[in-house]
Design a protein around this motif. Structure first.
Motif, PDB file in Angstrom:
ATOM      1  N   SER A  43       0.827  -1.202   0.000  1.00 23.86           N
ATOM      2  CA  SER A  43       0.000   0.000   0.000  1.00 23.86           C
ATOM      3  C   SER A  43       0.868   1.263   0.000  1.00 23.86           C
ATOM      4  O   SER A  43       0.549   2.242  -0.676  1.00 23.86           O
ATOM      5  N   ALA A  44       1.969   1.233   0.735  1.00 20.91           N
ATOM      6  CA  ALA A  44       2.882   2.384   0.755  1.00 20.91           C
ATOM      7  C   ALA A  44       3.489   2.612  -0.631  1.00 20.91           C
ATOM      8  O   ALA A  44       3.566   3.747  -1.100  1.00 20.91           O
ATOM      9  N   ILE A  45       3.894   1.530  -1.280  1.00 21.23           N
ATOM     10  CA  ILE A  45       4.444   1.642  -2.633  1.00 21.23           C
ATOM     11  C   ILE A  45       3.394   2.201  -3.589  1.00 21.23           C
ATOM     12  O   ILE A  45       3.669   3.120  -4.367  1.00 21.23           O
ATOM     13  N   ASN A  46       2.185   1.661  -3.517  1.00 24.84           N
ATOM     14  CA  ASN A  46       1.098   2.135  -4.386  1.00 24.84           C
ATOM     15  C   ASN A  46       0.814   3.619  -4.160  1.00 24.84           C
ATOM     16  O   ASN A  46       0.617   4.375  -5.114  1.00 24.84           O
ATOM     17  N   PHE A  47       0.785   4.029  -2.902  1.00 27.40           N
ATOM     18  CA  PHE A  47       0.505   5.419  -2.565  1.00 27.40           C
ATOM     19  C   PHE A  47       1.559   6.346  -3.170  1.00 27.40           C
ATOM     20  O   PHE A  47       1.233   7.373  -3.767  1.00 27.40           O
ATOM     21  N   VAL A  48       2.814   5.975  -3.029  1.00 24.27           N
ATOM     22  CA  VAL A  48       3.893   6.842  -3.522  1.00 24.27           C
ATOM     23  C   VAL A  48       3.944   6.862  -5.046  1.00 24.27           C
ATOM     24  O   VAL A  48       4.263   7.896  -5.634  1.00 24.27           O
ATOM     25  N   THR A  49       3.624   5.761  -5.699  1.00 21.28           N
ATOM     26  CA  THR A  49       3.636   5.798  -7.164  1.00 21.28           C
ATOM     27  C   THR A  49       2.546   6.712  -7.709  1.00 21.28           C
ATOM     28  O   THR A  49       2.744   7.370  -8.730  1.00 21.28           O
ATOM     29  N   VAL A  50       1.419   6.787  -7.015  1.00 13.75           N
ATOM     30  CA  VAL A  50       0.368   7.733  -7.417  1.00 13.75           C
ATOM     31  C   VAL A  50       0.790   9.156  -7.054  1.00 13.75           C
ATOM     32  O   VAL A  50       0.688  10.076  -7.863  1.00 13.75           O
ATOM     33  N   LEU A  51       1.296   9.329  -5.846  1.00 14.39           N
ATOM     34  CA  LEU A  51       1.752  10.637  -5.384  1.00 14.39           C
ATOM     35  C   LEU A  51       2.891  11.166  -6.263  1.00 14.39           C
ATOM     36  O   LEU A  51       2.977  12.366  -6.539  1.00 14.39           O
ATOM     37  N   GLY A  52       3.726  10.274  -6.740  1.00 13.24           N
ATOM     38  CA  GLY A  52       4.880  10.657  -7.549  1.00 13.24           C
ATOM     39  C   GLY A  52       4.544  11.251  -8.893  1.00 13.24           C
ATOM     40  O   GLY A  52       5.409  11.801  -9.564  1.00 13.24           O
ATOM     41  N   LYS A  53       3.305  11.155  -9.306  1.00 15.82           N
ATOM     42  CA  LYS A  53       2.874  11.726 -10.588  1.00 15.82           C
ATOM     43  C   LYS A  53       2.411  13.173 -10.441  1.00 15.82           C
ATOM     44  O   LYS A  53       2.232  13.872 -11.423  1.00 15.82           O
ATOM     45  N   LYS A  54       2.216  13.616  -9.187  1.00  9.55           N
ATOM     46  CA  LYS A  54       1.750  14.980  -8.939  1.00  9.55           C
ATOM     47  C   LYS A  54       2.947  15.895  -8.741  1.00  9.55           C
ATOM     48  O   LYS A  54       3.924  15.543  -8.098  1.00  9.55           O
ATOM     49  N   LYS A  55       2.835  17.097  -9.274  1.00  5.56           N
ATOM     50  CA  LYS A  55       3.939  18.053  -9.166  1.00  5.56           C
ATOM     51  C   LYS A  55       3.724  18.934  -7.933  1.00  5.56           C
ATOM     52  O   LYS A  55       2.739  19.665  -7.849  1.00  5.56           O
ATOM     53  N   THR A  62       8.364  16.189 -10.646  1.00  4.88           N
ATOM     54  CA  THR A  62       7.602  15.317  -9.764  1.00  4.88           C
ATOM     55  C   THR A  62       8.553  14.346  -9.074  1.00  4.88           C
ATOM     56  O   THR A  62       9.691  14.151  -9.517  1.00  4.88           O
ATOM     57  N   MET A  63       8.079  13.735  -8.007  1.00  3.32           N
ATOM     58  CA  MET A  63       8.880  12.730  -7.320  1.00  3.32           C
ATOM     59  C   MET A  63       9.202  11.578  -8.285  1.00  3.32           C
ATOM     60  O   MET A  63      10.301  11.040  -8.271  1.00  3.32           O
ATOM     61  N   GLY A  64       8.245  11.230  -9.120  1.00  6.34           N
ATOM     62  CA  GLY A  64       8.432  10.148 -10.068  1.00  6.34           C
ATOM     63  C   GLY A  64       9.478  10.427 -11.137  1.00  6.34           C
ATOM     64  O   GLY A  64       9.950   9.515 -11.813  1.00  6.34           O
ATOM     65  N   PRO A  67      15.500  10.479 -10.138  1.00  7.47           N
ATOM     66  CA  PRO A  67      16.167   9.170 -10.202  1.00  7.47           C
ATOM     67  C   PRO A  67      16.279   8.462  -8.853  1.00  7.47           C
ATOM     68  O   PRO A  67      16.121   7.247  -8.779  1.00  7.47           O
ATOM     69  N   VAL A  68      16.547   9.201  -7.797  1.00  5.98           N
ATOM     70  CA  VAL A  68      16.673   8.574  -6.473  1.00  5.98           C
ATOM     71  C   VAL A  68      15.349   7.943  -6.060  1.00  5.98           C
ATOM     72  O   VAL A  68      15.315   6.803  -5.586  1.00  5.98           O
ATOM     73  N   ALA A  69      14.257   8.651  -6.257  1.00  3.98           N
ATOM     74  CA  ALA A  69      12.943   8.111  -5.912  1.00  3.98           C
ATOM     75  C   ALA A  69      12.614   6.899  -6.781  1.00  3.98           C
ATOM     76  O   ALA A  69      12.080   5.892  -6.282  1.00  3.98           O
ATOM     77  N   GLN A  70      12.943   6.968  -8.045  1.00  3.34           N
ATOM     78  CA  GLN A  70      12.694   5.829  -8.946  1.00  3.34           C
ATOM     79  C   GLN A  70      13.432   4.596  -8.445  1.00  3.34           C
ATOM     80  O   GLN A  70      12.877   3.490  -8.389  1.00  3.34           O
ATOM     81  N   SER A  71      14.685   4.784  -8.085  1.00  4.61           N
ATOM     82  CA  SER A  71      15.507   3.681  -7.596  1.00  4.61           C
ATOM     83  C   SER A  71      14.953   3.112  -6.282  1.00  4.61           C
ATOM     84  O   SER A  71      14.881   1.888  -6.104  1.00  4.61           O
ATOM     85  N   GLN A  72      14.561   3.994  -5.376  1.00  2.00           N
ATOM     86  CA  GLN A  72      14.056   3.541  -4.076  1.00  2.00           C
ATOM     87  C   GLN A  72      12.747   2.772  -4.219  1.00  2.00           C
ATOM     88  O   GLN A  72      12.556   1.740  -3.568  1.00  2.00           O
ATOM     89  N   ILE A  73      11.860   3.241  -5.068  1.00  3.38           N
ATOM     90  CA  ILE A  73      10.581   2.543  -5.264  1.00  3.38           C
ATOM     91  C   ILE A  73      10.811   1.204  -5.966  1.00  3.38           C
ATOM     92  O   ILE A  73      10.204   0.189  -5.609  1.00  3.38           O
ATOM     93  N   ALA A  74      11.713   1.169  -6.925  1.00  2.28           N
ATOM     94  CA  ALA A  74      12.018  -0.093  -7.604  1.00  2.28           C
ATOM     95  C   ALA A  74      12.634  -1.101  -6.631  1.00  2.28           C
ATOM     96  O   ALA A  74      12.265  -2.281  -6.624  1.00  2.28           O
ATOM     97  N   ALA A 134       9.567   9.634  -0.394  1.00  6.83           N
ATOM     98  CA  ALA A 134       8.490  10.621  -0.266  1.00  6.83           C
ATOM     99  C   ALA A 134       8.912  11.863   0.501  1.00  6.83           C
ATOM    100  O   ALA A 134       8.228  12.884   0.449  1.00  6.83           O
ATOM    101  N   GLY A 135       9.999  11.795   1.230  1.00  7.27           N
ATOM    102  CA  GLY A 135      10.474  12.961   1.980  1.00  7.27           C
ATOM    103  C   GLY A 135       9.537  13.342   3.118  1.00  7.27           C
ATOM    104  O   GLY A 135       8.984  12.482   3.800  1.00  7.27           O
ATOM    105  N   THR A 136       9.318  14.639   3.279  1.00  3.35           N
ATOM    106  CA  THR A 136       8.524  15.111   4.412  1.00  3.35           C
ATOM    107  C   THR A 136       7.056  14.709   4.339  1.00  3.35           C
ATOM    108  O   THR A 136       6.367  14.725   5.345  1.00  3.35           O
ATOM    109  N   THR A 137       6.597  14.330   3.168  1.00  4.94           N
ATOM    110  CA  THR A 137       5.220  13.841   3.047  1.00  4.94           C
ATOM    111  C   THR A 137       4.998  12.648   3.961  1.00  4.94           C
ATOM    112  O   THR A 137       3.917  12.463   4.517  1.00  4.94           O
TER     113      THR A 137
END
Length: 185
Positions: A43-55, A62-64, A67-74, A134-137
């Motif tokens: 659920s955390a992964i799903n939440f961040v992948t949706v959140l990562g599309k918002k600027k 966007t977070m998505g 590169p660091v966020a992409q690597s961490q989610i992968a 996700a950082g401070t989010t």
């Protein structure tokens, strides 16, 4: 009846499984916390992948797109998939043994305990990676991620799932007496 303010999310529900063979019951009790932990991490992964599309207002990308966020989610996704596969493989092996009318032997108990502890610890590590992406989010009390982080940390403290169970299994692997009662059943 759910307490006031509670929601009826299926995220934390353990699948209803009926085992007709008694020897599997202790294994099910030990393994019961892994599915909710794996679900929390997913659920955390799903939440961040949706959140990562918002600027966000304060970044140019966007977070998505980072590169660091992409690597961490992968990495979190891979970790979670491996832990889930190992957990269900060991549980299925024990269940198959019980379905044949056999008692769950020590080797299968060890596999289930290791897989359960590993699944829960890995789910917690995956949530930690997602929260870093996700950082401070992730630390806002109103954020789903904060709840996921808190919930997964609670599960890791349970006696069935704590990292102390690695020590219990290690005792058996070195032919020593174990401190964990699960292996006596």
């Amino acid at each position: 009846m759910a307490p006031a303010g509670a929601t009826d999310h299926r995220l934390y529900c353990y699948p209803s499984v009926r085992f007709r063979v008694l020897p599997i019951r202790p294994v099910v009790h030990v393994a019961a916390l892994a599915p909710p932990a794996l679900s929390i991490a997913q659920s955390a992964i799903n939440f961040v992948t949706v959140l990562g599309k918002k600027k966000p207002n304060y970044f140019m990308q966007t977070m998505g797109e980072r590169p660091v966020a992409q690597s961490q989610i992968a990495e979190a996704t891979a970790m979670l998939g491996a832990a889930r596969a190992y957990f269900y493989q060991s549980l299925n092996e024990a269940h198959a043994l019980a379905q044949e009318g056999n008692l769950i032997d020590q080797d299968h108990k060890i596999k289930v305990q290791l897989a359960t502890t590993y699944a829960i610890r890995t789910a917690a590590d995956a949530v930690d990676l997602v929260c870093r992406a996700a950082g401070t989010t992730a630390i806002r009390e109103t954020s789903q991620l904060e709840k996921h982080f808190r919930d997964i940390q609670v599960i890791t403290k349970h006696a069935y799932a704590s990292t102390a169970r690695y020590e219990s299994v290690g005792q058996l692997l070195f032919d020593k007496e174990t401190d964990w009662g699960f292996f006596a059943f």
